[in-house]
Motif scaffolding. Structure first.
Motif, PDB file in Angstrom:
ATOM      1  N   MET A  26      36.271  56.307  41.739  1.00 24.64           N
ATOM      2  CA  MET A  26      36.070  54.672  41.544  1.00 24.64           C
ATOM      3  C   MET A  26      35.831  54.548  40.073  1.00 24.64           C
ATOM      4  O   MET A  26      36.574  53.670  39.345  1.00 24.64           O
ATOM      5  CB  MET A  26      35.231  54.091  42.438  1.00 24.64           C
ATOM      6  N   GLY A  27      34.855  55.296  39.528  1.00 29.07           N
ATOM      7  CA  GLY A  27      34.591  55.242  38.268  1.00 29.07           C
ATOM      8  C   GLY A  27      35.405  55.695  37.458  1.00 29.07           C
ATOM      9  O   GLY A  27      35.926  55.216  36.412  1.00 29.07           O
ATOM     10  N   THR A  28      36.212  56.920  37.607  1.00 30.92           N
ATOM     11  CA  THR A  28      37.363  57.496  36.912  1.00 30.92           C
ATOM     12  C   THR A  28      38.441  56.610  36.770  1.00 30.92           C
ATOM     13  O   THR A  28      39.011  56.482  35.828  1.00 30.92           O
ATOM     14  CB  THR A  28      37.924  58.885  37.402  1.00 30.92           C
ATOM     15  N   GLU A  29      38.797  55.973  37.911  1.00 28.47           N
ATOM     16  CA  GLU A  29      39.928  55.082  38.107  1.00 28.47           C
ATOM     17  C   GLU A  29      39.514  53.685  37.210  1.00 28.47           C
ATOM     18  O   GLU A  29      40.614  53.506  36.303  1.00 28.47           O
ATOM     19  CB  GLU A  29      40.149  54.423  39.388  1.00 28.47           C
ATOM     20  N   LYS A  30      38.539  53.451  37.121  1.00 31.20           N
ATOM     21  CA  LYS A  30      38.260  51.954  36.279  1.00 31.20           C
ATOM     22  C   LYS A  30      38.067  52.481  34.643  1.00 31.20           C
ATOM     23  O   LYS A  30      38.696  52.035  33.974  1.00 31.20           O
ATOM     24  CB  LYS A  30      36.849  51.556  36.480  1.00 31.20           C
ATOM     25  N   SER A  31      37.812  53.761  34.531  1.00 31.38           N
ATOM     26  CA  SER A  31      37.743  54.172  33.230  1.00 31.38           C
ATOM     27  C   SER A  31      39.194  54.324  32.508  1.00 31.38           C
ATOM     28  O   SER A  31      39.402  53.879  31.378  1.00 31.38           O
ATOM     29  CB  SER A  31      36.951  55.647  33.080  1.00 31.38           C
ATOM     30  N   LEU A  32      39.823  54.967  33.554  1.00 32.85           N
ATOM     31  CA  LEU A  32      41.253  55.232  33.150  1.00 32.85           C
ATOM     32  C   LEU A  32      41.978  53.775  32.835  1.00 32.85           C
ATOM     33  O   LEU A  32      42.854  53.385  32.032  1.00 32.85           O
ATOM     34  CB  LEU A  32      42.123  55.893  34.297  1.00 32.85           C
ATOM     35  N   ARG A  33      41.917  52.861  33.780  1.00 33.94           N
ATOM     36  CA  ARG A  33      42.421  51.404  33.670  1.00 33.94           C
ATOM     37  C   ARG A  33      41.808  50.778  32.298  1.00 33.94           C
ATOM     38  O   ARG A  33      42.660  49.984  31.676  1.00 33.94           O
ATOM     39  CB  ARG A  33      42.004  50.560  34.723  1.00 33.94           C
ATOM     40  N   ASP A  34      40.410  50.890  31.951  1.00 33.96           N
ATOM     41  CA  ASP A  34      40.082  50.452  30.753  1.00 33.96           C
ATOM     42  C   ASP A  34      40.725  50.976  29.587  1.00 33.96           C
ATOM     43  O   ASP A  34      40.793  50.332  28.312  1.00 33.96           O
ATOM     44  CB  ASP A  34      38.679  50.557  30.615  1.00 33.96           C
ATOM     45  N   THR A  35      40.940  52.380  29.534  1.00 33.09           N
ATOM     46  CA  THR A  35      41.701  52.997  28.272  1.00 33.09           C
ATOM     47  C   THR A  35      43.105  53.049  28.336  1.00 33.09           C
ATOM     48  O   THR A  35      43.707  53.671  27.456  1.00 33.09           O
ATOM     49  CB  THR A  35      41.259  54.391  28.403  1.00 33.09           C
ATOM     50  N   LEU A  36      43.669  52.525  29.423  1.00 33.93           N
ATOM     51  CA  LEU A  36      45.147  52.623  29.570  1.00 33.93           C
ATOM     52  C   LEU A  36      45.714  51.666  28.230  1.00 33.93           C
ATOM     53  O   LEU A  36      46.822  52.512  27.891  1.00 33.93           O
ATOM     54  CB  LEU A  36      45.623  51.898  30.751  1.00 33.93           C
ATOM     55  N   PRO A  37      45.363  50.660  27.867  1.00 35.03           N
ATOM     56  CA  PRO A  37      46.041  50.075  26.600  1.00 35.03           C
ATOM     57  C   PRO A  37      45.975  51.081  25.261  1.00 35.03           C
ATOM     58  O   PRO A  37      46.993  50.869  24.658  1.00 35.03           O
ATOM     59  CB  PRO A  37      45.220  48.642  26.525  1.00 35.03           C
ATOM     60  N   LYS A  38      44.744  51.706  25.287  1.00 39.34           N
ATOM     61  CA  LYS A  38      44.601  52.497  24.028  1.00 39.34           C
ATOM     62  C   LYS A  38      45.502  53.567  24.046  1.00 39.34           C
ATOM     63  O   LYS A  38      46.394  53.899  23.210  1.00 39.34           O
ATOM     64  CB  LYS A  38      43.294  52.790  23.752  1.00 39.34           C
ATOM     65  N   LEU A  39      46.010  54.208  25.382  1.00 36.81           N
ATOM     66  CA  LEU A  39      46.674  55.440  25.731  1.00 36.81           C
ATOM     67  C   LEU A  39      48.123  54.929  25.429  1.00 36.81           C
ATOM     68  O   LEU A  39      48.962  55.553  24.741  1.00 36.81           O
ATOM     69  CB  LEU A  39      46.469  56.023  26.956  1.00 36.81           C
TER      70      LEU A  39
END
Length: 278
Positions: free
Chosen positions: A1-14
């Motif tokens: 869950m933490g990894t998924e949230k981290s990916l969601r938060d960094t998605l705009p930057k990616l």
């Protein structure tokens, strides 16, 4: 869950990084470009799924309308194979609207907030492409030969980065238009000087290739933007640049002869297919 949230938060930057790679496309080898576009599309699709947003049909249909017309035209062509080939070469007209129509609003907002950096990247990439090509050609030709034949050798003598001079002229025109937006936003004097120097070099390359359509389009669009921005600094820059281009057209025989074709009333040569004949 933490990894998924981290990916969601960094998605705009990616996705911003993916778009940045698209903006340096002029100096990206041709074989790598489809991979970069595909990566941006997959990222846009993932952002839509993660943020649970609807597909932007109005935006997509409006911006891909030209490609849709091309596809419809295949219904009445007498040479379907040639028509299909031309349509396939225009896939960017549907791929890029698809990327933006699919991308979530959160990611689009993040990218738009950094749009001036993307403009800088495109200007720099176009500047480097022209300068690198000129430097490479100078290793095999004299300076005068490069100046005279740049319009021809740019399309064949630079492996992986060769480009038709009309497309390169359009890249330069777009770079100059981006420069107007950047200057209007405001710059310190060092960046202003750097941008002006790069633009002067780009204008020189534009006049070396002497492609009428991009030059005329550039002057019209730049003039419109200057009037819209109501910026005195931009007005002065536009006046000086336009005066320089017009003076070059009027007083350089080679350039003048290319533009004088537009003022000549005569029958087109049936055996020659060119923009002027059309």
């Amino acid at each position: 869950m933490g990894t998924e949230k981290s990916l969601r938060d960094t998605l705009p930057k990616l996705l911003f990084y993916a778009m940045a790679l698209l903006f340096i496309m002029p100096i990206v080898p041709r074989g790598v470009r489809p991979f970069l576009i595909g990566t941006a599309l997959l990222g846009a699709i993932y952002s839509k799924i993660v943020d649970k947003e609807k597909f932007k049909w109005n935006y997509f249909l409006l911006n891909s309308g030209l490609f849709i017309v091309y596809v419809i035209s295949l219904l009445y062509t007498q040479d379907f194979e040639y028509g299909l080939k031309k349509v396939l070469t225009s896939t960017s007209l549907i791929v890029f609207p698809l990327i933006i129509a699919t991308m979530s609003k959160r990611c689009i907002t993040y990218i738009l907030d950094r749009r001036f950096l993307l403009m800088w990247l495109f200007i720099l990439a176009t500047f480097l492409l022209n300068c690198i090509a000129f430097a490479l050609f100078s290793l095999h030709y004299s300076f005068d030969e490069v100046i005279l034949h740049f319009v021809n050798i740019i399309r064949s003598d630079i492996p992986g980065l060769k480009m038709h001079p009309i497309y390169l002229s359009m890249h330069i025109g777009l770079s100059l238009i981006f420069s107007l937006f950047i200057i209007h936003k405001g710059l310190n004097w060092k960046k202003t000087v750097l941008l002006i120097v790069m633009n002067i070099v780009l204008i020189c390359f534009l006049l070396m290739m002497i492609k009428k359509g991009p030059i005329i389009a550039l002057i019209i669009i730049a003039g419109y933007l200057v009037l819209m921005f109501k910026n005195r600094k931009l007005s002065l820059i536009f006046f000086l640049a336009s005066a320089s281009i017009i003076a070059t057209i009027l007083f350089m025989p080679k350039v003048s002869s290319r533009f004088s074709e537009l003022l000549q009333i005569q029958d087109a040569q049936d055996e020659v297919t060119s923009s002027t004949n059309i």
